[in-house]
Design an enzyme around this catalytic site. Sequence first.
Site, PDB file in Angstrom:
ATOM      1  N   ASP A  85     -27.295  78.060  30.803  1.00 43.24           N
ATOM      2  CA  ASP A  85     -28.469  78.799  31.248  1.00 43.24           C
ATOM      3  C   ASP A  85     -28.090  79.516  32.542  1.00 43.24           C
ATOM      4  O   ASP A  85     -27.122  79.157  33.218  1.00 43.24           O
ATOM      5  CB  ASP A  85     -29.656  77.861  31.456  1.00 43.24           C
ATOM      6  CG  ASP A  85     -30.996  78.569  31.352  1.00 43.24           C
ATOM      7  OD1 ASP A  85     -31.024  79.814  31.456  1.00 43.24           O
ATOM      8  OD2 ASP A  85     -32.021  77.893  31.166  1.00 43.24           O
ATOM      9  N   CYS A  86     -28.856  80.532  32.886  1.00 42.16           N
ATOM     10  CA  CYS A  86     -28.417  81.445  33.940  1.00 42.16           C
ATOM     11  C   CYS A  86     -28.480  80.782  35.315  1.00 42.16           C
ATOM     12  O   CYS A  86     -29.560  80.542  35.857  1.00 42.16           O
ATOM     13  CB  CYS A  86     -29.242  82.719  33.891  1.00 42.16           C
ATOM     14  SG  CYS A  86     -29.058  83.565  32.302  1.00 42.16           S
TER      15      CYS A  86
END
Length: 804
Positions: free
Chosen positions: A307-308
């Site tokens: 995930d970012c």
Amino acid sequence: MAVAALALLALLPQALGQHNSSYVDYNVEANPDLFPQCLDTISLSFPDCQSGPLSKNLVCDSTASPYDRAAALVSLFTLEELIANTGNTSPGVPRLGLPPYQVWSEALHGLARANFTDNGAYSWATSFPSPILSAAAFNRTLINQIASIISTQGRAFNNAGRFGLDVYSPNINTFRHPVWGRGQETPGEDAYTLTAAYAYEYITGIQGGVNPEHLKLAATAKHFAGYDIENWDNHSRLGNDVNITQQDLAEYYTPQFLVAARDAHVHSFMCSYNAVNGVPSCSNTFFLQTLLRDTFSFVDHGYVSGDCGAVYGVFNPHGYAANEPSAAADAILAGTDIDCGTSYQYHFNESITTGAVARDDIERGFIRLYANLVELGYFDGNSSSSNPYRSLGWPDVQKTDAWNISYEAAVEGIVLLKNDGTLPLASPSEGKNKSIALIGPWANATTQLQGNYYGDAPYLISPVDAFTAAGYTVHYAPGTEISTNSTANFSAALSAARAADTIVFLGGIDNTIEAEAQDRSSIAWPGNQLELISQLAAQKSDDQPLVVYQMGGGQVDSSALKSNAKVNALLWGGYPGQSGGLALRDILTGARAPAGRLTTTQYPAAYAESFSALDMNLRPNETTQNPGQTYMWYTGEPVYAFGHGLFYTTFNASSAQAAKTKYTFNITDLTSAAHPDTTTVGQRTLFNFTASITNSGQRDSDYTALVYANTSTAGPSPYPNKWLVGFDRLAAVAKEGGTAELNVPVAVDRLARVDEAGNTVLFPGRYEVALNNEREVVVEVELVGEQVVLLKWPEEVQGVAGDE
């Protein structure tokens, strides 16, 4: 120095400005501070395999395997070029003719993060309802249609260089706790049957099938695993370390991911921000290797994206790694192939220098990503003969939008919670209800209709627009806002109500209080909306209908409306998408009949205040004051139960199966039989739950069927209240005696339970299989013989992910 490396060096000051010694407290702050280039939506192009620098490389040989083609490409990279391309925003390798690529595209309920034009071609894409509403239709075919349209439009945009070939969708975490801000992105609170079915249909729709000859888009199953809180009580999703038993992991937090990998053959997974039992998900070898690849049968060369900002999170705030280079090393070695962020790009050089990682470790992840791009036809030229999806363009976007599936999903998902016979409303053409008061913060909604993760829509039809277009005299007054306590606009709303034949209040919650990085602190109706509804109810005449639409993804405690006899009807409308106003109107007027059912439990407001939302234990616990979570384990009385939904007609269900004394099956016989049509013996059909459904009322209507199992003798105690084993939607059952046949297969593993070690076990004992919450048909089943483990839960050992 390579051009790609120079491009990244230009960004270095910004990146280092983020990751300096004055660290953001991500244990509280729930939004990662991503640098702008990570967020870029770049113009995409394709490698030239006809005459470009790569044309003689094996990557351009369509007869070779995807892995060999990707490996041949990567073998040409210098170390600097390899490292430069390990983030989601990849600069490519100009000297090789490899263009820049953006891994991060979104397709939750339509295209998002696309390069939309200002007008004309490629200026919009279909905006479907939020997943929580579409799932409430309990229609598997509908979910597959939605995903198929999204992927067609995505490929059309990709051919124009305006969208990627892989998407960070679907979100298949379960909506465990009602305060969660992102529950709207999910199908609901049931894991294995509802969310897993949604995952299967969405993924196969996006990818073009289970094992398609040509991969359409690559779907990403997210967020793996145990992610379902944003910032409750100042506990940030970025720093949460949740404790989950092996039993709950196997039974509730991962089975939908198993189905995504084993059955739908999803091509990508996303590891989540949170840690589970002390280990951040993106550095968790047990999750990313032992479960995904060794146990769940993740496709060969499927890749994992962080995930970012999650790779950075292994260092800050989790503190699992001592610094950012160590965090990057931990993540790549655990199996996080691509970093949505910059930690890999800026810190792998140091990781290699210290010997923490080798080039082979980095290549493994990059080859997986590019093997997927090979399967997606990225290197196969513009000819539709090599890939049929390369011919898709703007006319295909227009054509698929015209199918009106967004409207269909909204009307099928809307749930009728309460009705005293007032609905459906008589139409103006019948001389009644010519004027209507539309009141509340959702009454003239446009952008609100889309929820979150939305792109540009072709149109957004508000309720005011929809009722006006149908010939009603509309008296519109917002009256109040979502969260305000000001009563300044009450008088205008009360005046509008007095001037109308019918009153419709549209309110509830929206993305101002439920969103990514934002949980709710309460599940009561926010602000003073209930006060305004109460005043509308008090002043109305007895023959003046008052209807309330409860909007938003999460549920709010509507017990006051349920018990108020002057509130004639109550509906839940979710986030209904671009045609939302039309769908909301047509359900009220009877142009369409409601048949949706709740995919979450509507709890009393006190539920969210009685125990910690970070308590991941499903089973009730007196010590922690946990009353049990989800319909399976909740010990209290819900306001409206999971699966609740009324119709405008009356249905009767009958079944010859119910007259049978009992079905008896021998466990050894079941588990030793051949199963040529299923991957595992547990997926074999145990029996078909059948019933005849007769519409004895006065309106044609769809019928939604939920089939549950329960036991009080089989497996370990405590025993769940019940659990969903199947569902179906029967279309347009004719009024006044029309009959449709329900046939819901019940698989062997649907009667299995999970023991404390996490093993999925078929236990001997007696079970009941029943239709809907009302238990309209009940079939008794007994399993005899010795218990058998259908899926052994592996031992958790943290280590280094192995090569394929």
